[in-house]
Design a protein around this motif. Structure first.
Motif, PDB file in Angstrom:
ATOM      1  N   GLU A  17       0.708  -1.316  -0.123  1.00 56.25           N
ATOM      2  CA  GLU A  17       0.108  -0.149   0.004  1.00 56.25           C
ATOM      3  C   GLU A  17       0.978   1.451  -0.136  1.00 56.25           C
ATOM      4  O   GLU A  17       1.896   1.458   0.613  1.00 56.25           O
ATOM      5  N   ASN A  18       0.556   2.381  -0.762  1.00 63.53           N
ATOM      6  CA  ASN A  18       1.198   3.495  -0.938  1.00 63.53           C
ATOM      7  C   ASN A  18       2.539   3.666  -1.665  1.00 63.53           C
ATOM      8  O   ASN A  18       3.050   4.485  -1.833  1.00 63.53           O
ATOM      9  N   LYS A  36      -6.111  -3.464   3.691  1.00 65.66           N
ATOM     10  CA  LYS A  36      -5.997  -2.104   3.728  1.00 65.66           C
ATOM     11  C   LYS A  36      -5.785  -1.484   4.971  1.00 65.66           C
ATOM     12  O   LYS A  36      -6.405  -1.995   5.927  1.00 65.66           O
ATOM     13  N   ALA A  64      -1.217   5.831 -10.211  1.00 59.24           N
ATOM     14  CA  ALA A  64      -1.381   6.412  -8.494  1.00 59.24           C
ATOM     15  C   ALA A  64      -0.518   5.225  -7.877  1.00 59.24           C
ATOM     16  O   ALA A  64      -0.308   4.097  -8.300  1.00 59.24           O
ATOM     17  N   ARG A  66       0.022   2.336  -5.160  1.00 58.43           N
ATOM     18  CA  ARG A  66      -0.968   1.097  -4.704  1.00 58.43           C
ATOM     19  C   ARG A  66      -2.045   1.324  -3.575  1.00 58.43           C
ATOM     20  O   ARG A  66      -1.498   2.025  -2.436  1.00 58.43           O
ATOM     21  N   ALA A  67      -3.347   1.176  -3.809  1.00 59.70           N
ATOM     22  CA  ALA A  67      -4.099   1.544  -2.870  1.00 59.70           C
ATOM     23  C   ALA A  67      -4.229   0.433  -1.666  1.00 59.70           C
ATOM     24  O   ALA A  67      -5.112   0.667  -0.808  1.00 59.70           O
ATOM     25  N   ARG A 107     -14.754  -2.336  -7.343  1.00 60.65           N
ATOM     26  CA  ARG A 107     -13.793  -1.887  -6.382  1.00 60.65           C
ATOM     27  C   ARG A 107     -14.060  -0.442  -5.917  1.00 60.65           C
ATOM     28  O   ARG A 107     -13.963   0.139  -4.692  1.00 60.65           O
ATOM     29  N   ASN A 111     -15.029   0.530  -2.323  1.00 66.28           N
ATOM     30  CA  ASN A 111     -14.298   1.634  -1.465  1.00 66.28           C
ATOM     31  C   ASN A 111     -15.116   2.845  -0.853  1.00 66.28           C
ATOM     32  O   ASN A 111     -15.056   3.122   0.047  1.00 66.28           O
TER      33      ASN A 111
END
Ligand code: ADP
Length: 364
Positions: A17-18, A36, A64, A66-67, A107, A111
């Motif tokens: 993530e990120n 997450k 972007a 990684r979520a 997704r 979210n």
């Protein structure tokens, strides 16, 4: 790279993530979990993925970070595509492009739902905190009103008598009795102020424990209450078993804790009543019991008597002064000492309070 097939052992983080990296993964074999971080602390499992699923497309489409984090659960085999490879697949295969569009919209919806759920949780936490604050504010204002009332009574009595004395018209026995009344009322004010200060202090400072001779403390408390017991024609008896060991505690706090019990026992006793203080031992404990044969406590209020500011000011025609602080101090002291405080009571028959404290062990 364009494309390559890779294998990973279990518990490998494939996407973090990120992190910023542009690789798309298609799962050929094995299982993954997608998690997450919520509110900077909690890790939430979003979904599990298995052969035929894909991940990592969001970063490629949106440029972007990684979520979410994707971790292998088993041995896995994946097809990895870089940005060019990914674009080529999309252009050449409308069915894969379609599957991806549907996956992405799913997704996004998930979210959104998660964000709404979090907002709801936050809103209810805020509402609870607000409620607690409002209750504390109310309790604080009630407390100030009670304190002001409790102080006003003795202040007015003492003030009134002082005025009479100032006029110089009182002499002899009458003078003594008026001075005694003033002194008694000033004592009451001092006790009240000390109680309030003690209550503040006890929340802030944890006492240091030492060997405490509870026999001595009982004697000090009884001596302190000789006058009050005499005024109410109540006899206070102390019964002490042989060889009571020291308790582990803080002498000043324990004296205050016992004071509240003895004060109540005398206050709620009938005239000519009898209060008994007993010191005994039981296994690794020192027990201090205070028994009276007074008004007793109704079962419905019994669970509330240790609450701060809980006070019953009337029983039949009798009026009882007090702030409802004494027992809350006793309970807090005993909790700090990791002891226990029990009460047995029957309306009209009397009450027995027992404090149990750990024996002092020289090596602990
Ligand atoms: P206060 O005595 O100032 O009201 P406490 O916290 O010491 O405050 O006691 C709370 C309440 O518990 C009292 O108002 C009274 O109703 C009840 N109580 C406490 N001790 C006794 C007792 N020995 N006999 C009867 N009632 C008691």
């Amino acid at each position: 790279m364009n494309s390559r097939i890779k294998t990973y052992p279990p518990q490998t983080v494939i996407c973090r993530e990120n992190e910023v990296e542009y690789v798309f993964y298609m799962i050929l074999e094995g299982d993954f979990e997608v998690t997450k971080t919520i509110n900077n602390s909690e890790t939430r499992l979003l979904k599990s993925l298995t052969a035929g699923d894909f991940f990592g497309e969001m970063a490629l489409i949106h440029n972007a970070p990684r979520a979410a984090t994707v971790r292998s659960k088993t041995n896995v085999i994946v097809l990895e595509l870089d940005k060019d490879g990914f674009n080529r697949v999309l252009k050449r295969s409308p069915s894969i492009a379609m599957a991806m569009v549907s996956e992405i919209s799913n997704r996004l919806r998930q979210n959104d739902q998660m964000a709404i759920e979090d907002l709801r949780l936050r809103a209810s936490e805020l509402a609870d905190a607000y409620q607690r604050l409002a209750e504390q504010d109310l309790a604080c204002r009630e407390f100030l009103t009670i304190v002001a009332h409790e102080l006003r009574r003795p202040l007015m009595v003492a003030g009134g008598y002082l005025q009479v004395l100032q006029k110089g018209m009182v002499t002899g026995d009458d003078l003594d009795s008026k001075i005694n009344t003033i002194a008694r009322n000033i004592d009451q004010i001092t006790t009240l102020v000390n109680d309030i200060l003690f209550l503040q202090e006890i929340e802030l400072v944890l006492p240091e424990f030492d060997a405490v001779n509870m026999v001595k403390i009982a004697e000090v408390v009884v001596r302190k209450y000789e006058g009050k017991a005499e005024t109410r024609h109540v006899t206070v008896q102390v019964k002490i078993d042989h060889n009571i060991p020291d308790a582990k505690g803080d002498a000043r706090s324990l004296e205050r804790a016992l004071t509240a019990l003895v004060d109540n026992a005398i206050k709620y006793s009938p005239p000519n009543g009898m209060v008994e203080i007993r010191l005994t031992t039981q296994a690794d404990r020192v027990l201090i019991t205070v028994e009276d044969h007074g008004i007793g406590i109704a079962p419905d209020i019994l669970p509330r008597i240790f609450d701060r500011f809980f006070h019953v000011d009337k029983n039949g025609d009798e009026l009882y002064g007090g702030l409802g602080i004494g027992l809350s101090i006793t309970r807090q002291v005993i909790q700090q000492h990791k002891g226990s405080l029990d009460v047995e009571s029957e309306p009209g028959k009397g009450s027995t309070f027992t404090m149990s404290l750990l024996k002092w062990q020289p090596l602990n």
